[in-house]
Design a protein around this motif. Structure first.
Motif, PDB file in Angstrom:
ATOM      1  N   GLU A  68       0.841  -1.191   0.000  1.00  0.00           N
ATOM      2  CA  GLU A  68       0.000   0.000   0.000  1.00  0.00           C
ATOM      3  C   GLU A  68       0.878   1.243   0.000  1.00  0.00           C
ATOM      4  OE1 GLU A  68      -3.799  -0.937   2.641  1.00  0.00           O
ATOM      5  OE2 GLU A  68      -1.966  -1.288   3.795  1.00  0.00           O
ATOM      6  N   ASN A  69       0.444   2.258  -0.729  1.00  0.00           N
ATOM      7  CA  ASN A  69       1.216   3.495  -0.773  1.00  0.00           C
ATOM      8  C   ASN A  69       0.862   4.429   0.372  1.00  0.00           C
ATOM      9  OD1 ASN A  69       2.703   2.833  -3.028  1.00  0.00           O
ATOM     10  ND2 ASN A  69       1.240   3.748  -4.461  1.00  0.00           N
ATOM     11  N   VAL A  70       1.879   5.129   0.849  1.00  0.00           N
ATOM     12  CA  VAL A  70       1.699   6.123   1.901  1.00  0.00           C
ATOM     13  C   VAL A  70       2.537   7.343   1.542  1.00  0.00           C
ATOM     14  CG1 VAL A  70       1.377   4.372   3.699  1.00  0.00           C
ATOM     15  CG2 VAL A  70       3.671   5.293   3.262  1.00  0.00           C
ATOM     16  N   SER A  71       2.424   8.388   2.362  1.00  0.00           N
ATOM     17  CA  SER A  71       3.277   9.553   2.173  1.00  0.00           C
ATOM     18  C   SER A  71       3.856   9.965   3.509  1.00  0.00           C
ATOM     19  CB  SER A  71       2.450  10.691   1.572  1.00  0.00           C
ATOM     20  OG  SER A  71       3.196  11.888   1.583  1.00  0.00           O
ATOM     21  N   MET A  72       5.183   9.910   3.592  1.00  0.00           N
ATOM     22  CA  MET A  72       5.892  10.304   4.816  1.00  0.00           C
ATOM     23  C   MET A  72       6.396  11.739   4.644  1.00  0.00           C
ATOM     24  SD  MET A  72       6.328   8.035   7.274  1.00  0.00           S
ATOM     25  CE  MET A  72       5.332   6.544   7.359  1.00  0.00           C
ATOM     26  N   PRO A  73       6.647  12.443   5.751  1.00  0.00           N
ATOM     27  CA  PRO A  73       7.188  13.806   5.648  1.00  0.00           C
ATOM     28  C   PRO A  73       8.535  13.816   4.923  1.00  0.00           C
ATOM     29  CG  PRO A  73       6.513  13.335   7.898  1.00  0.00           C
ATOM     30  CD  PRO A  73       6.441  12.048   7.157  1.00  0.00           C
ATOM     31  N   PRO A  77      13.895  15.067  11.807  1.00  0.00           N
ATOM     32  CA  PRO A  77      14.642  15.771  12.865  1.00  0.00           C
ATOM     33  C   PRO A  77      16.000  15.091  13.093  1.00  0.00           C
ATOM     34  CG  PRO A  77      12.397  15.220  13.582  1.00  0.00           C
ATOM     35  CD  PRO A  77      12.626  14.503  12.300  1.00  0.00           C
ATOM     36  N   GLU A 122       9.592   5.183  13.174  1.00  0.00           N
ATOM     37  CA  GLU A 122       8.893   5.971  14.187  1.00  0.00           C
ATOM     38  C   GLU A 122       7.381   5.718  14.104  1.00  0.00           C
ATOM     39  OE1 GLU A 122       9.185  10.550  15.767  1.00  0.00           O
ATOM     40  OE2 GLU A 122       8.767  10.248  13.648  1.00  0.00           O
ATOM     41  N   HIS A 123       6.884   5.658  12.857  1.00  0.00           N
ATOM     42  CA  HIS A 123       5.444   5.404  12.669  1.00  0.00           C
ATOM     43  C   HIS A 123       5.080   3.978  13.094  1.00  0.00           C
ATOM     44  CE1 HIS A 123       1.454   5.649  11.007  1.00  0.00           C
ATOM     45  NE2 HIS A 123       1.689   4.681  10.143  1.00  0.00           N
ATOM     46  N   LYS A 126       4.453   3.362  16.621  1.00  0.00           N
ATOM     47  CA  LYS A 126       3.156   3.837  17.118  1.00  0.00           C
ATOM     48  C   LYS A 126       2.008   2.907  16.749  1.00  0.00           C
ATOM     49  CE  LYS A 126       2.133   8.303  16.710  1.00  0.00           C
ATOM     50  NZ  LYS A 126       2.085   9.632  16.017  1.00  0.00           N
TER      51      LYS A 126
ATOM     52  N   ASP B  33      -1.476  10.220  10.257  1.00  0.00           N
ATOM     53  CA  ASP B  33      -0.898  10.179  11.593  1.00  0.00           C
ATOM     54  C   ASP B  33       0.021  11.400  11.704  1.00  0.00           C
ATOM     55  OD1 ASP B  33      -0.108   9.386  14.112  1.00  0.00           O
ATOM     56  OD2 ASP B  33       1.240   7.806  13.416  1.00  0.00           O
ATOM     57  N   TYR B  34       0.240  11.869  12.914  1.00  0.00           N
ATOM     58  CA  TYR B  34       1.163  12.979  13.107  1.00  0.00           C
ATOM     59  C   TYR B  34       2.598  12.472  13.060  1.00  0.00           C
ATOM     60  CZ  TYR B  34      -3.071  15.353  14.636  1.00  0.00           C
ATOM     61  OH  TYR B  34      -4.326  15.885  14.677  1.00  0.00           O
ATOM     62  N   SER B  35       3.506  13.302  12.554  1.00  0.00           N
ATOM     63  CA  SER B  35       4.926  12.935  12.602  1.00  0.00           C
ATOM     64  C   SER B  35       5.584  13.788  13.672  1.00  0.00           C
ATOM     65  CB  SER B  35       5.584  13.198  11.253  1.00  0.00           C
ATOM     66  OG  SER B  35       5.913  14.576  11.132  1.00  0.00           O
ATOM     67  N   SER B  36       6.867  13.585  13.897  1.00  0.00           N
ATOM     68  CA  SER B  36       7.529  14.363  14.955  1.00  0.00           C
ATOM     69  C   SER B  36       7.940  15.749  14.465  1.00  0.00           C
ATOM     70  CB  SER B  36       8.724  13.595  15.510  1.00  0.00           C
ATOM     71  OG  SER B  36       9.599  13.235  14.479  1.00  0.00           O
ATOM     72  N   VAL B  37       7.720  16.047  13.194  1.00  0.00           N
ATOM     73  CA  VAL B  37       7.952  17.422  12.738  1.00  0.00           C
ATOM     74  C   VAL B  37       6.607  18.137  12.690  1.00  0.00           C
ATOM     75  CG1 VAL B  37       8.828  18.902  10.902  1.00  0.00           C
ATOM     76  CG2 VAL B  37       9.877  16.667  11.314  1.00  0.00           C
ATOM     77  N   CYS B  40       3.932  18.484   9.717  1.00  0.00           N
ATOM     78  CA  CYS B  40       4.191  17.539   8.623  1.00  0.00           C
ATOM     79  C   CYS B  40       3.482  16.237   8.954  1.00  0.00           C
ATOM     80  CB  CYS B  40       5.679  17.271   8.461  1.00  0.00           C
ATOM     81  SG  CYS B  40       6.587  18.709   7.909  1.00  0.00           S
ATOM     82  N   MET B  41       2.640  15.763   8.061  1.00  0.00           N
ATOM     83  CA  MET B  41       1.839  14.603   8.417  1.00  0.00           C
ATOM     84  C   MET B  41       2.241  13.366   7.632  1.00  0.00           C
ATOM     85  SD  MET B  41      -1.837  15.522   6.691  1.00  0.00           S
ATOM     86  CE  MET B  41      -1.926  16.179   5.028  1.00  0.00           C
ATOM     87  N   ILE B  42       1.854  12.235   8.207  1.00  0.00           N
ATOM     88  CA  ILE B  42       2.000  10.951   7.530  1.00  0.00           C
ATOM     89  C   ILE B  42       0.633  10.642   6.937  1.00  0.00           C
ATOM     90  CG2 ILE B  42       2.317   8.473   7.912  1.00  0.00           C
ATOM     91  CD1 ILE B  42       4.112   9.437  10.385  1.00  0.00           C
ATOM     92  N   ILE B  43       0.559  10.488   5.625  1.00  0.00           N
ATOM     93  CA  ILE B  43      -0.717  10.085   5.039  1.00  0.00           C
ATOM     94  C   ILE B  43      -0.710   8.561   4.996  1.00  0.00           C
ATOM     95  CG2 ILE B  43      -2.343  10.366   3.137  1.00  0.00           C
ATOM     96  CD1 ILE B  43      -0.987  12.912   2.369  1.00  0.00           C
ATOM     97  N   GLU B  44      -1.626   7.953   5.754  1.00  0.00           N
ATOM     98  CA  GLU B  44      -1.670   6.496   5.870  1.00  0.00           C
ATOM     99  C   GLU B  44      -2.331   5.887   4.627  1.00  0.00           C
ATOM    100  OE1 GLU B  44      -2.868   6.680  10.479  1.00  0.00           O
ATOM    101  OE2 GLU B  44      -2.020   4.737   9.890  1.00  0.00           O
ATOM    102  N   PRO B  45      -2.243   4.562   4.476  1.00  0.00           N
ATOM    103  CA  PRO B  45      -2.711   3.934   3.226  1.00  0.00           C
ATOM    104  C   PRO B  45      -4.131   4.321   2.804  1.00  0.00           C
ATOM    105  CG  PRO B  45      -1.517   2.326   4.518  1.00  0.00           C
ATOM    106  CD  PRO B  45      -1.619   3.569   5.371  1.00  0.00           C
ATOM    107  N   TYR B  48      -4.106   7.872   1.661  1.00  0.00           N
ATOM    108  CA  TYR B  48      -3.335   8.022   0.430  1.00  0.00           C
ATOM    109  C   TYR B  48      -4.066   7.430  -0.771  1.00  0.00           C
ATOM    110  CZ  TYR B  48       0.694   9.180  -2.306  1.00  0.00           C
ATOM    111  OH  TYR B  48       1.511   9.768  -3.243  1.00  0.00           O
ATOM    112  N   GLU B  52      -4.776   9.144  -4.247  1.00  0.00           N
ATOM    113  CA  GLU B  52      -4.427   8.526  -5.540  1.00  0.00           C
ATOM    114  C   GLU B  52      -5.622   8.536  -6.501  1.00  0.00           C
ATOM    115  OE1 GLU B  52      -0.907   5.298  -5.112  1.00  0.00           O
ATOM    116  OE2 GLU B  52      -2.723   4.749  -4.068  1.00  0.00           O
ATOM    117  N   GLN B 161       0.967  17.727  -0.268  1.00  0.00           N
ATOM    118  CA  GLN B 161       1.009  17.221  -1.636  1.00  0.00           C
ATOM    119  C   GLN B 161       0.069  18.080  -2.470  1.00  0.00           C
ATOM    120  OE1 GLN B 161       2.744  14.257  -2.449  1.00  0.00           O
ATOM    121  NE2 GLN B 161       3.486  14.258  -0.343  1.00  0.00           N
ATOM    122  N   ASP B 329     -12.332 -11.826  11.839  1.00  0.00           N
ATOM    123  CA  ASP B 329     -13.131 -12.538  12.831  1.00  0.00           C
ATOM    124  C   ASP B 329     -13.948 -11.607  13.738  1.00  0.00           C
ATOM    125  OD1 ASP B 329     -11.091 -11.478  14.252  1.00  0.00           O
ATOM    126  OD2 ASP B 329     -10.267 -13.377  14.971  1.00  0.00           O
TER     127      ASP B 329
END
Lengths: 478, 478
Positions: A68-73, A77, A122-123, A126, B33-37, B40-45, B48, B52, B161, B329
């Protein structure tokens, strides 16, 4: 014809200056342009369309296999990058640092991602809690930055486009299988779609990825006899997981660190296509990634019925391939050269005489072979000719690689070949890094990959004479 | 049922706390999800995959209209960014600066692109020489950075993006047509694919893009009555061309500056979908962008033949839509809630009793309406229900917007509405920036767009009483 000649003459012959030939092609086929930031390139529409075709084929394959595709920052840091010791040591010298946001100095420097293991870890720390959360099979298509001293378009640039797969698994075995599976995906993509024969193998300790337990690679031989590391797949074991505290409850309800992989390929593959298939007329594109697979060139375009017939043909072919008709006011000869330089696999010439005979002329880019095709048969003939071209350029590349692959049983042989014959050298190796250093310092040949599946050619190391452990491919590399 | 309840209860009701409702959805539907910056966010599958689908629809449309994709560098040298005065003033406060490459300080700072006008202009100055080189219709899909102080997932993030189209033309008229054409593409995408009614109009001077001659926008009304600027299209005239020395020989063989446009939309559109269609059960996704359009949930899965029948159904539906079967299940009730929260447009329930009757139950996400469908008719029924859902959510959003759109003829009316009723206010405006400031300072409502095509509702400015020039939509905005 003078125009035709002129255009072809503009490309430096590869025998005269291979580096200049390469640069001529990337510029004149309008694949890229330089920007004002050293090592950062502009990928122009024709180059980007090639990349889009590559992405589309690979992305489909990745998804079929459950990724599955995702997007990371894009920012990491400094403290996060430092969590895995080998990783930071490998990458710190070549990262770009962001120190200010607007007019304010940041409390902590951020590096522009050179690769994203640390962000994925890091992700994962979590979101991975139980064996039920595993595996995670993530990938991202993005740009990364490595501050390179010497840069070349597509081959080595400070910023480049790539994909990076990052997966996390319950067991070491599963992660190892993933590593090998993705290496096979790349290998298959090179062989089948790019028509490039590629050698699969393992990197030695000194050549592996910063932080990996083992790195696998596919290596392709360029026209000038240098090797290009073309895609890599890494097995991380669980030490990234340990460094980043990724832990899950396993099936026995016990805490456990999971196992990880990463794998990637880049716009460098465009460089590989150029240097494997290109010739002194320019690019030769494998059909699967060619933005235009068939270019129709009407002859005596002003004559009644020619343009209509060409357009009719385009309409029919559009259903089975990527086709265009060149109706610009340039001469046919000029158009032939231009589309040859841009590597269009097939061109169709159609003029009044052809129309009378209900035929057209199809010319293959790789060998300039002409075929007269009955217009009624065009939907059958074009896919066949595209496939013949694919097989033809693969065979040519394979024969060249075989001719340029040598064996050395001792260092004298190795040195002689390295001096006089560009290409791969197969030689046995004891496993000692000093033998790799010796080769690199004296011959500039580096270990490309360990080939344990191939038959050993000797019992002794070609460099030190001690007992040999592995058969290794060596070459000068890009 | 206890599990079902629990999951639904986890989402804050939008009436209680709209901001928290929004955050609950983006997190619990696993969009990001939040990133540590910060910012700047993580777009999860799942998030994303929505992006797409948006990209795929828009990219196809852009290409049909003759646009070509390219890739520009992510770095802009400070001196290049400074070439157009208004542009640098607008963006300088919010750019991230790279000052070091590896261990070395750079001679010139590089900003991480907040937008790429300057890069495109620099390139165009090199490649545009004659009217024959025009137009260039370029676009890129990439990430950009704007160092925002307050950030919210998808709506306002430091990195996001987007796509940015940059075109260059022979004449002002052609460039203006392009600007309006692309605004229409966005508008159509919102109305038809996202099922979001959107208002098209022009930005006032104070709200336009830094460096543009005119900016056009589409504005959508969120569930809480705030407006979201959802996509913009800019006409630049030729002053960027002048600042960057872009010149071409026109058809009269005279040097001339070309005319430019740019246009863009971002991952913010995901925020729009959430806040227009979402409800207290979670996301509601328009079918065109839903990663899974139909989720099959087998009932009494352990009973003979149920799973087989569900899988058979999935196989048939796979040919016409994006379908999955949930064989986890968890209990059916839990699955219902989960896929409702994730906004899956249709769910199919199929159990032993249904199979006996050769039917299944199809439940619409938007209104939870149940339809019994004969299994023989499934290929007809599903596309019909998806289309009904699309129309249904569009109608609901349109009715809400109409109900929440008010008219004000003087400032007292304006203030009263602004205080008590969230939504759009239609009010006449004299064209003076001071009236905009008055509105912003006292009511926090800003001008969203000028609507010159709509019938004027008064002759006088609602703020100062002077002669009115334009009908303007006003709102609180994200």
């Amino acid at each position: 014809m003078s125009k035709t000649k002129k255009q072809v003459e503009e490309i430096t012959a590869m025998e005269d200056d291979f580096a200049k030939w390469y640069t001529d092609i990337v510029r004149k086929a309008q694949l890229m342009d330089y920007s004002s930031v050293k090592g950062c390139m502009i990928i122009e529409p024709y180059g980007y369309a090639i990349w889009e075709n590559m992405v589309s084929i690979l992305d489909k394959k990745f998804k079929e296999l459950g990724h599955e595709n995702v997007s990371m920052p894009m920012f990491i840091p400094e403290s996060l990058l430092q969590k895995e010791k080998d990783h930071i040591e490998g990458f710190a010298p070549e990262v770009a640092w962001v120190t200010h946001g607007g007019n304010e100095k940041l409390q902590e420097r951020l590096c522009v991602r050179p690769t994203s293991e640390t962000l994925f870890c890091e992700h994962y720390a979590k979101v991975v809690h139980s064996w039920r959360d595993l595996p995670k099979l993530y990938n991202q298509w993005c740009n990364v930055v490595r501050w390179e001293k010497t840069t070349r378009p597509f081959l080595r640039s400070s910023e480049f486009q790539w994909q990076e797969g990052h997966t996390i698994h319950e067991t070491a075995e599963e992660a190892k299988n993933e590593t090998m599976q993705m290496l096979d995906v790349y290998h298959n993509f090179f062989e089948k779609y790019l028509a490039i024969p590629a050698i699969k193998g393992q990197k030695t300790e000194s050549e592996k990825f910063a932080g990996a337990e083992s790195t696998y690679t596919i290596e392709a031989l360029m026209h000038d006899g240098k090797a290009l590391q073309s895609a890599t797949s890494h097995y991380f074991g669980n030490h990234f997981a340990k460094a980043f505290n990724i832990e899950f409850q396993n099936r026995d309800n016990k805490p456990q660190n999971p196992y990880q992989t990463s794998w990637g390929c880049t716009t460098r593959m465009i460089g590989a296509v150029i240097m494997v298939h290109g010739d002194n007329r320019g690019l030769v594109l494998p059909p699967a990634i060619a933005p235009v697979q068939v270019m129709i060139i009407p002859i005596a375009m002003q004559k009644e019925g020619v343009l209509e017939k060409a357009k009719e043909l385009e309409g029919r072919l559009r259903k089975i391939c990527r086709v265009k008709t060149d109706i610009s006011d340039k001469s046919p000869g000029w158009k032939f050269s231009e589309h040859e330089m841009r590597g269009v696999p097939l061109r169709i010439e159609i003029g009044p005489k052809d129309i009378e005979k209900n035929q057209c002329v199809v010319v293959r880019r790789d060998n300039l072979e002409k075929t007269f095709v009955d217009l009624n048969d065009i939907e059958v003939a074009i896919p066949e000719l595209l496939e013949k071209l694919r097989k033809g350029i693969y065979k040519k590349a394979l024969e060249r690689r075989n001719q340029m692959t040598y064996e050395a049983h001792n260092f004298e042989e190795f040195e002689n070949i390295a001096k006089s014959k560009p290409g791969f050298i197969k030689a046995m190796w004891c496993g000692d890094e000093n033998c790799e250093k010796k080769s690199k310092e004296i011959t500039a040949f580096t270990s490309r990959c360990i080939r344990d599946n191939e038959e050993k050619i000797d019992t002794k190391c070609a460099f030190c004479g001690k007992e040999a452990k592995h058969l290794v491919y060596w070459a000068k590399a890009y």
